[in-house]
Design a protein around this motif. Structure first.
Motif, short mmCIF file in Angstrom:
data_model
loop_
_atom_site.label_atom_id
_atom_site.label_comp_id
_atom_site.label_asym_id
_atom_site.label_seq_id
_atom_site.Cartn_x
_atom_site.Cartn_y
_atom_site.Cartn_z
N GLY A 276 4.61 10.75 -3.55
CA GLY A 276 5.81 11.08 -2.82
C GLY A 276 5.68 10.79 -1.33
O GLY A 276 4.62 10.39 -0.85
N LEU A 277 6.76 11.02 -0.60
CA LEU A 277 6.78 10.72 0.83
C LEU A 277 5.88 11.65 1.62
O LEU A 277 5.24 11.23 2.59
CB LEU A 277 8.21 10.79 1.34
N ASN A 278 5.80 12.93 1.20
CA ASN A 278 4.87 13.84 1.88
C ASN A 278 3.43 13.40 1.67
O ASN A 278 2.59 13.53 2.56
CB ASN A 278 5.06 15.27 1.37
N GLY A 279 3.17 12.85 0.51
CA GLY A 279 1.84 12.32 0.23
C GLY A 279 1.50 11.15 1.12
O GLY A 279 0.35 11.00 1.56
N LEU A 280 2.50 10.31 1.40
CA LEU A 280 2.28 9.17 2.29
C LEU A 280 1.97 9.64 3.70
O LEU A 280 1.04 9.13 4.35
CB LEU A 280 3.52 8.27 2.31
N GLU B 134 0.82 -1.21 0.00
CA GLU B 134 0.00 0.00 0.00
C GLU B 134 0.86 1.26 0.00
O GLU B 134 0.63 2.19 -0.79
CB GLU B 134 -0.91 -0.01 1.23
N TYR B 135 1.86 1.31 0.88
CA TYR B 135 2.64 2.53 1.03
C TYR B 135 3.56 2.77 -0.15
O TYR B 135 3.81 3.93 -0.53
CB TYR B 135 3.46 2.46 2.33
N ASN B 136 4.10 1.71 -0.76
CA ASN B 136 4.93 1.88 -1.94
C ASN B 136 4.16 2.53 -3.08
O ASN B 136 4.66 3.39 -3.79
CB ASN B 136 5.48 0.53 -2.40
N ALA B 137 2.91 2.09 -3.22
CA ALA B 137 2.06 2.64 -4.28
C ALA B 137 1.80 4.13 -4.04
O ALA B 137 1.81 4.94 -4.98
CB ALA B 137 0.74 1.88 -4.35
N ILE B 138 1.58 4.51 -2.79
CA ILE B 138 1.34 5.91 -2.46
C ILE B 138 2.58 6.75 -2.70
O ILE B 138 2.50 7.86 -3.25
CB ILE B 138 0.87 6.05 -0.99
#
Length: 213
Positions: free
Chosen positions: A190-194, A181-185
């Motif tokens: 980007g990381l801020n989006g996660l 899930e997190y890789n897709a986000i």
């Protein structure tokens, strides 16, 4: 109690096997064993379930927070879930992600363990895992006799034994699910989006429990 789902996969084992130096630390005599960590966690979960209504959501959150922070290696878990992009982060964004993930996990537990119907939680046994890890098998026994099997994978670090994954029925890894899930986000936003996505989910959980008072 809300249904606990999506919890063990070979992906986590492969990560541990290629990074053994991260998973082994010196034995100490002052810190609890892996199975004792789980017994202490289960004791708190049962207490929260039995007193869910009087504690209400905020009380469950505050009761669970210190216990979960002690029992779980949140920094290892989110590092694994983020994957390769973690290496590119500086200290500040790493801390932001760890804090967001920790808050989300505690909020989720406070939401799930929201009532008691005669359940019992049993710690069955402790087994050696790869690269110095331990697998602790437990059972959540419902009042009707049905059983939910929960297996915990723990690694030892400077803080002692801590949980890095939870498995339901020995087949579905919570950590591997999070990684997917997190890789897709991260790839999309980007990381801020996660970080924002994790925070948004936490806000929703807290808001739903606030309305249900």
């Amino acid at each position: 109690m809300k249904q606990i789902t999506k919890l063990w996969a070979p992906a986590v084992l492969s990560f541990l096997l290629i990074a053994p130096s991260m998973c082994i630390s010196k034995e100490t005599t002052t810190k609890p064993s892996a199975i004792q960590v789980i017994k202490d966690l289960n004791s708190t979960l049962l207490h929260v379930m039995q007193n869910a209504k009087s504690l209400e959501y905020n009380g469950r959150y505050e009761t669970l927070k210190p216990v979960l922070v002690k029992a779980f290696d949140f920094s290892f878990m989110i590092k694994y879930a983020v994957g390769q992009p973690w290496k590119e982060l500086t200290k500040n964004p790493k801390q932001r992600i760890i804090e967001a993930f920790t808050d989300f996990t505690i909020a989720t537990y406070a939401d799930r363990f929201n009532g008691y119907s005669g359940e019992k939680i049993k710690s069955k046994n402790e087994q050696d895992g790869p690269s110095g890890t331990k697998l602790v098998k437990t059972e959540l026994v419902k009042q009707d006799g049905s059983v939910i099997k929960l297996n915990y994978l723990l690694r030892k670090n400077e803080r002692g034994w801590q949980i890095i994954d939870i498995f339901l029925k020995g087949s579905i890894s919570e950590l591997a699910t999070k990684r997917s899930e997190y890789n897709a986000i991260v790839k999309k936003s980007g990381l801020n989006g996660l970080i924002e996505r994790i925070k948004e989910k936490t806000i929703v959980i807290k808001a739903q429990n606030s309305k249900s008072k």
